[in-house]
Scaffold this motif. Structure first.
Motif: not given
Lengths: 304, 164
Positions: A77-80, B51-53, B78, B84, B113-116, B119
């Motif tokens: 869940y972290s494409r960045y 990472s998000l989780p 997640m 998500l 979902h996007g890039d840095e 987001i």
């Protein structure tokens, strides 16, 4: 045993599929699961698996949401955090798998910075073939010294798999030889498959991996920074790679590299590789041959 | 007897007013906590690319009960491999927030979902909207409290008068 391991790897790779597609993937027979090489997902088309005889449809039609979920699962869940490889069209995934992607390129100042609206994905089921290099390694030494070696085969012939195993053996050493410090320049992230600094494939205890770095930049960087005894690179494809390899050889560092060519004669027909042979940097070549049964043999020969 | 009844009704009115005041306070505290959470999220993504989780599990530790539950529910979804947006939406719906604040948070869930850069912009946008909402709530707080107190006491008094 090997079959079970292959099935286990298939099931591990299937974990990155969205739940509704995963169920179809896991319904495949054990023999097919052991032989499967890739999952192929294309929007509007049924989920397919790539087997040695070709693609076979095994599941429902893939939706854009499935591909988004696949990317989420592959990147945690972290494409960045995967931006560097995503802009090159792939994701290196935990467990050593690799997801190739197609979609709409996001361009900034003429450079692709990312992919959006993913439309196709190929989940490559990576399988380590431990031990394939065991019989080859002793033949790469002359008077106890590692000789610069090229690994030759056509695409899909198993060059990267052999390179990884040779790197592991060189790095680990053996009964009659010390382990060597190996710098692996893994530009395409296929040999070590680094995920957040951790190699997902076993590349040996004395291997330093420079991930996602172009070979022409990576070779001098490794030379300066890591004091390697051997530099290993996957696929010499450009003049700059060749120049960097020649520079490294001039510093007394051993080289192990792969090239796309089925044999030395084919190499000699291509201008870039003809120059590579003319430089006389590489002493040995390992030709990978695939028998009709699918088994691979490795033939070591002296280069002219 | 009548006096005791009147006292009970008025006490009930005060209790009702107090409960409502506490609920408003819980919403304000949650909103403030959520704004801090989004600030930390943006920083961690920009500077460390956690990472998000993992990030949500980490950030849950320093949060109040409502935001902690939100972080853990979203991260848990997640961990289970759920999409998500749906995990984020379910977690956001359980938060004690006003409708417009919740919709700002839901919109953020769709942009993760996007890039840095994408987001971080989405986080900043949601954070800005929530901060404006908190500022507005705080500036109206005295007036809201006065009105609520007057309403509950008037209602209590009306019931007492009607019963007498």
């Amino acid at each position: 045993m090997e079959n079970q391991e292959a099935v286990r790897r298939y099931e591990e790779a299937a974990r990155f599929l969205p739940a509704r597609l995963r169920a179809s993937a896991l319904a495949l027979s054990e023999a097919d699961r052991a032989a499967a090489e890739e999952f192929r997902l294309r929007t509007g088309q049924p989920l397919a698996v790539l087997l040695p005889e070709g693609e076979r449809e095994i599941g429902p039609a893939v939706t854009p949401a499935d591909l988004e979920t696949l990317c989420d699962l592959a990147t945690d869940y972290s494409r960045y955090a995967a931006a560097e490889t995503l802009r090159c069209g792939y994701l290196a995934v935990r467990g050593g798998f690799r997801v190739g992607l197609c979609g709409t390129a996001v361009m900034k100042e003429g450079v692709c910075t990312s992919l959006r609206d993913v439309s196709s994905a190929a989940v490559r089921i990576a399988r380590e073939k431990r031990g394939i290099g065991e019989a080859v390694v002793p033949r790469l030494f002359r008077e106890g010294r590692f000789q610069n070696t090229l690994l030759l085969s056509p695409p899909g012939g198993g060059k990267t798999t052999l390179l990884r195993d040779l790197v592991r053996y060189l790095s680990a050493g053996g009964d009659d030889r010390e382990g060597l410090r190996v710098s692996l320049i893994d530009e395409r992230g296929e040999a070590a498959v680094m995920v957040r600094g951790v190699p997902q494939m076993d590349v040996g205890p004395r291997t330093d991996v420079l991930d996602a770095c172009p070979k022409a930049l990576g070779i001098p960087m490794a030379l300066r920074a890591m004091n390697p005894q051997v530099i290993a690179v996957d696929e010499i494809t450009a003049e700059a790679d060749l120049a960097a390899a020649v520079q490294a050889a001039g510093c007394g560092v051993g080289l192990l590299a792969t090239v796309h060519a089925s044999d030395v004669e084919e190499m000699a027909r291509r201008p870039l590789y003809r120059r590579l042979l003319a430089e006389g940097v590489f002493r040995l070549a390992v030709q990978i041959r695939r028998a009709e049964t699918g088994e691979r043999t490795y033939q070591v020969e002296e280069l002219p | 007897m009548k006096l005791a009844g009147a006292v009970c009704v008025l006490a009930g009115a005060v209790w009702g007013w107090r409960c409502q005041a506490l609920e408003r306070r819980r919403k304000r505290d949650t909103l403030a906590d959520l704004i801090r959470l989004l600030g930390r999220m943006g920083e961690e993504i920009r500077l460390r690319r956690t990472s998000l989780p993992r990030l949500l599990h980490q950030l849950a530790a320093d949060r109040g009960p409502a935001c902690r539950s939100f972080c853990e529910a979203a991260a848990g979804a997640m961990d289970r491999g759920e999409p998500l947006e749906s995990g984020w939406r379910l977690a956001a719906e359980a938060l004690p927030l006003a409708a417009e604040d919740r919709s700002a948070l839901l919109a953020l869930g769709e942009s993760l979902h996007g890039d840095e850069e994408h987001i971080c912009k989405a986080i900043e946008l949601a954070r800005g909207l929530l901060a404006e909402s908190l500022e507005e709530t705080r500036s109206r707080r005295a007036e809201t409290e006065r009105r609520a107190a007057a309403l509950w006491l008037s209602a209590g008094a009306l019931v007492v008068i009607t019963l007498i």
